[in-house]
Structure formats: structure tokens, C-alpha cells
Scaffold this motif. Structure first.
Motif, PDB file in Angstrom:
ATOM      1  N   HIS A 137       6.781 -49.283 -37.249  1.00 32.85           N
ATOM      2  CA  HIS A 137       7.213 -50.240 -36.231  1.00 32.85           C
ATOM      3  C   HIS A 137       8.715 -50.516 -36.365  1.00 32.85           C
ATOM      4  N   LEU A 138       9.299 -51.034 -35.301  1.00 32.94           N
ATOM      5  CA  LEU A 138      10.722 -51.373 -35.332  1.00 32.94           C
ATOM      6  C   LEU A 138      10.978 -52.738 -35.940  1.00 32.94           C
ATOM      7  N   ASP A 139      10.026 -53.658 -35.826  1.00 38.94           N
ATOM      8  CA  ASP A 139      10.139 -55.015 -36.370  1.00 38.94           C
ATOM      9  C   ASP A 139      11.380 -55.753 -35.871  1.00 38.94           C
ATOM     10  N   VAL A 140      11.567 -55.673 -34.552  1.00 34.41           N
ATOM     11  CA  VAL A 140      12.655 -56.422 -33.915  1.00 34.41           C
ATOM     12  C   VAL A 140      12.097 -57.319 -32.810  1.00 34.41           C
ATOM     13  N   ARG A 141      10.896 -57.839 -33.017  1.00 34.47           N
ATOM     14  CA  ARG A 141      10.295 -58.735 -32.037  1.00 34.47           C
ATOM     15  C   ARG A 141      11.023 -60.087 -32.045  1.00 34.47           C
ATOM     16  N   PRO A 142      11.024 -60.778 -30.927  1.00 34.64           N
ATOM     17  CA  PRO A 142      11.597 -62.137 -30.899  1.00 34.64           C
ATOM     18  C   PRO A 142      10.793 -63.080 -31.788  1.00 34.64           C
ATOM     19  N   LEU A 143      11.421 -64.181 -32.158  1.00 35.35           N
ATOM     20  CA  LEU A 143      10.715 -65.209 -32.916  1.00 35.35           C
ATOM     21  C   LEU A 143       9.587 -65.801 -32.069  1.00 35.35           C
ATOM     22  N   ILE A 144       8.600 -66.370 -32.739  1.00 33.95           N
ATOM     23  CA  ILE A 144       7.480 -67.021 -32.064  1.00 33.95           C
ATOM     24  C   ILE A 144       7.625 -68.522 -32.253  1.00 33.95           C
ATOM     25  N   ASP A 145       7.879 -69.227 -31.165  1.00 35.53           N
ATOM     26  CA  ASP A 145       8.110 -70.681 -31.230  1.00 35.53           C
ATOM     27  C   ASP A 145       9.203 -71.011 -32.252  1.00 35.53           C
ATOM     28  N   SER A 226      14.022 -50.678 -47.035  1.00 34.33           N
ATOM     29  CA  SER A 226      12.784 -51.417 -46.832  1.00 34.33           C
ATOM     30  C   SER A 226      11.682 -50.423 -46.477  1.00 34.33           C
ATOM     31  N   PHE A 227      10.546 -50.516 -47.163  1.00 31.60           N
ATOM     32  CA  PHE A 227       9.457 -49.563 -46.950  1.00 31.60           C
ATOM     33  C   PHE A 227       8.188 -50.336 -46.617  1.00 31.60           C
ATOM     34  N   ASP A 228       7.740 -50.193 -45.371  1.00 31.34           N
ATOM     35  CA  ASP A 228       6.463 -50.772 -44.950  1.00 31.34           C
ATOM     36  C   ASP A 228       5.391 -49.708 -45.173  1.00 31.34           C
ATOM     37  N   LEU A 229       4.362 -50.057 -45.936  1.00 31.61           N
ATOM     38  CA  LEU A 229       3.338 -49.074 -46.281  1.00 31.61           C
ATOM     39  C   LEU A 229       2.567 -48.565 -45.069  1.00 31.61           C
ATOM     40  N   ASP A 230       2.662 -49.252 -43.920  1.00 29.35           N
ATOM     41  CA  ASP A 230       1.967 -48.719 -42.756  1.00 29.35           C
ATOM     42  C   ASP A 230       2.684 -47.511 -42.153  1.00 29.35           C
ATOM     43  N   SER A 231       3.820 -47.125 -42.735  1.00 27.35           N
ATOM     44  CA  SER A 231       4.482 -45.881 -42.329  1.00 27.35           C
ATOM     45  C   SER A 231       3.776 -44.660 -42.900  1.00 27.35           C
ATOM     46  N   VAL A 232       2.853 -44.872 -43.854  1.00 28.93           N
ATOM     47  CA  VAL A 232       2.098 -43.780 -44.477  1.00 28.93           C
ATOM     48  C   VAL A 232       0.750 -43.646 -43.773  1.00 28.93           C
ATOM     49  N   ARG A 233       0.323 -42.438 -43.523  1.00 32.21           N
ATOM     50  CA  ARG A 233      -0.930 -42.201 -42.811  1.00 32.21           C
ATOM     51  C   ARG A 233      -2.107 -42.831 -43.565  1.00 32.21           C
ATOM     52  N   PRO A 238      -4.799 -46.614 -46.661  1.00 39.26           N
ATOM     53  CA  PRO A 238      -5.562 -47.392 -45.684  1.00 39.26           C
ATOM     54  C   PRO A 238      -5.422 -48.904 -45.824  1.00 39.26           C
ATOM     55  N   GLY A 239      -4.935 -49.396 -46.967  1.00 37.79           N
ATOM     56  CA  GLY A 239      -4.940 -50.825 -47.248  1.00 37.79           C
ATOM     57  C   GLY A 239      -3.741 -51.573 -46.723  1.00 37.79           C
ATOM     58  N   VAL A 240      -3.542 -51.537 -45.404  1.00 42.04           N
ATOM     59  CA  VAL A 240      -2.449 -52.257 -44.752  1.00 42.04           C
ATOM     60  C   VAL A 240      -3.015 -52.971 -43.524  1.00 42.04           C
ATOM     61  N   SER A 241      -2.251 -53.908 -43.010  1.00 39.89           N
ATOM     62  CA  SER A 241      -2.725 -54.682 -41.864  1.00 39.89           C
ATOM     63  C   SER A 241      -2.951 -53.802 -40.648  1.00 39.89           C
ATOM     64  N   CYS A 242      -2.060 -52.807 -40.453  1.00 35.28           N
ATOM     65  CA  CYS A 242      -2.118 -51.981 -39.237  1.00 35.28           C
ATOM     66  C   CYS A 242      -2.046 -50.498 -39.606  1.00 35.28           C
ATOM     67  N   PRO A 243      -3.143 -49.920 -40.133  1.00 36.47           N
ATOM     68  CA  PRO A 243      -3.118 -48.505 -40.522  1.00 36.47           C
ATOM     69  C   PRO A 243      -3.066 -47.588 -39.309  1.00 36.47           C
ATOM     70  N   SER A 244      -2.580 -46.362 -39.536  1.00 38.24           N
ATOM     71  CA  SER A 244      -2.438 -45.397 -38.454  1.00 38.24           C
ATOM     72  C   SER A 244      -2.901 -44.025 -38.936  1.00 38.24           C
TER      73      SER A 244
END
Length: 304
Positions: A137-145, A226-233, A238-244
Motif C-alpha cells: 500500500h502507499l499509506d498516504v490516506r488522509p487523517l480520520i477525524d 520501512s517494511f510492512d510485512l503485507d508486502s510479502v505474499r 500470512p500473519g498480517v492484517s491485510c494478506p495478499s
């Protein structure tokens, strides 16, 4: 065993060392972004697997880890409101940097990356600092509230006047995970995107990473990886919030960690989104192995 010491046998408590492990046991930022909770248990679970892994002398690479001082600074205190936890994280990373250490921060949610980067920007005030985000993911979403979350750390970084977007690379991004508006935002801020499909066009993820890190390092005095583990297949991680089903291979993640450790401009590394509630062993072994390979890289630096 005395004839087979492991990495955990040479890790000392404290904030002083060549490499300093630090945990951020918070996943509220993941929840704010609509993700599955559980990453708050990542630092504890990663340390448990670390106790079983990694020879002190690696004969394959010819690297002796005992020449490093490797410390464990523990975790940011639990139970704080997330914004206070972020401030505490920045302060702890700043302390490690001030003492000459190289922080390796394990989350927790990826919202940790902005507090980590703040400490590096403070430490290298008025000097160019770069960032390389390995992430689906890009992780450039706007803030939430008005609140930060696991999808917003690099928007906050790009909007900080101390940081130039020309020194930012998004690596292994998946088009199915990146909104058009967010792609345009990164490019508007002069950031660069290396798509997963481009990387695998010639099946050369490590060559692409070497080139990307070299590009950022050339122009900067310090680099944050910075390394987000969901970048790995998910077959390997598999143990990430959003696996792919798509992503980097586990072996490539290990080598990326070693290459980052080897680069003398890399002054900060963080690992995000290990969620042992979803899957503990395969992903935990990968996270522990990445720390080990990062240390192998640091031990190979000429100045150490």
C-alpha cells in the motif's frame, strides 16, 4: 548450547548499541483504518521466535555478529492513548539515535512509521533525509477525524516541510491496493512508485531494491527503510492484517533486510503489521529472520 550460540544470547538490555531493538505494541491505528486487530502482540511474539533463531557466526556470509553490540530497549509503555504512544515512540527512537544506535522498531501498526521518521528528521535537522517504504500500500490516506492511523504515516511525512518528496520511494506497491487519488498525491509530492509488476517483469526484486536504496542514499545523509510485512505474499507471510496472494518472496524480504543493514546511510528500520492472532509461526519466523539478516548487514559495514 555453548558450541552453538544464537543471536538472542548476545542481545543486551538497554538503549545503547550498534543495533537497538524497540517494540511498539499498539494496533489502534490499524483499527482506525478498518483493519484487523492483533498487531499489538507483534513485538512480544517476534522476540519469542528470535530466541530460537540465528547463529552468531554465519559461515555462509562469513559474518561474526559478536563484533556488534545488539541491545533490546524493550517496548513503548502500553496503555497510552495512541497519540501519546506516538510521542513516546518518537522520544525513544530519538534517544537511541542520540546515543549513536541504529533503531530497529517492531510494531504494531504501520502508523508507527511517522513517529519514527520524526525522530530521524529531528536528529538530522537541516540535512537531507530519505525514506523507502516497502509496502503493498502507499499509506498516504488522509487523517480520520484529524487522527493518524495505519494508512496515513507517509502522507504526514510528505506534508512535513522538513522532508522533500524527491527523496521518497514507494517499493513493491500493488495496483490493486492503491487508489488513483493516492497515486496522484504521491506523484504530486514528487515521490516515486516502483510497482510490484515492474519489479517482477525481469524477476529482479533485489536488483530493483538495490537501485532504489542507492538512489535515495546518494542524495541524503540518512535514510529510513520501512517494511510492512503485507508486502510479502501470504504463502510466506500470512500473519498480517491485510494478506495478499501476490507480493515479495520471503527470501527476498530477508535479503532486503540484509541490504538495508549493509548500507551505511540507513539509520532507521521499522517492521510493521506482524499479527500473531491471525498467524503466528510462519510470519513470526520471518520477522525474527529479518532482524537477524539486518544485523548481518550492519556487521558487514566497513565502519563497524
Amino acid at each position: 548450547m555453548k558450541d552453538d550460540p544464537r543471536l538472542a544470547d548476545i542481545i543486551y538490555p538497554g538503549t545503547e548499541g550498534h543495533v537497538v531493538l524497540l517494540g511498539f505494541p499498539y494496533d489502534e491505528g490499524v483499527g482506525r483504518n478498518g483493519g484487523r486487530l492483533g498487531a499489538r502482540q507483534g513485538p512480544q511474539a517476534m522476540r519469542a521466535w528470535l530466541r530460537r533463531y540465528g547463529t552468531v557466526y554465519n559461515p555462509e556470509f562469513g559474518v561474526e555478529l559478536s563484533r556488534l553490540r545488539i541491545a533490546d530497549a524493550g517496548d513503548v509503555a502500553v496503555g497510552l492513548p495512541l497519540e501519546q504512544a506516538h510521542a513516546a515512540l518518537t522520544a525513544k527512537v530519538a534517544e537511541i539515535l542520540e546515543k549513536g544506535g541504529l533503531p530497529f522498531v517492531v510494531g504494531g501498526g504501520n502508523d508507527q512509521s511517522w513517529p519514527n521518521m520524526q525522530a530521524l528528521l529531528d536528529a538530522y535537522e537541516n540535512r537531507p533525509v530519505g525514506a523507502l517504504n516497502v509496502d503493498a500500500h502507499l499509506d498516504v490516506r488522509p487523517l480520520i477525524d484529524g487522527q493518524a492511523h495505519s494508512g496515513s504515516p507517509f502522507r504526514l511525512m510528505l506534508e512535513d516541510a522538513r522532508f522533500s518528496g524527491e527523496h521518497f520511494i514507494e517499493f513493491a506497491t500493488q495496483g490493486s491496493q492503491a487508489a488513483k487519488e493516492h497515486v496522484e498525491y504521491v506523484r504530486h509530492r514528487h515521490g516515486h512508485i516502483h510497482w510490484l509488476s515492474e519489479i517482477y517483469m525481469n524477476d529482479d526484486a533485489l536488483g530493483w531494491f538495490n537501485a532504489a536504496l542507492g538512489r535515495v542514499s546518494w542524495d541524503c545523509d540518512a535514510v529510513f527503510v520501512s517494511f510492512d510485512l503485507d508486502s510479502v505474499r501470504m504463502a510466506d507471510c500470512p500473519g498480517v492484517s491485510c494478506p495478499s496472494v501476490m507480493g515479495l518472496r520471503g527470501s527476498e524480504a530477508l535479503e532486503i533486510a540484509r541490504i538495508a543493514g549493509l548500507n551505511r546511510k540507513v539509520k532507521l528500520f521499522d517492521l510493521s503489521e506482524y499479527n500473531p492472532l491471525i498467524e503466528e509461526e510462519r510470519t513470526g519466523r520471518l520477522a525474527a529472520s529479518m532482524f537477524y539478516h539486518f544485523c548481518l548487514g550492519v556487521a558487514s559495514r566497513k565502519e563497524v
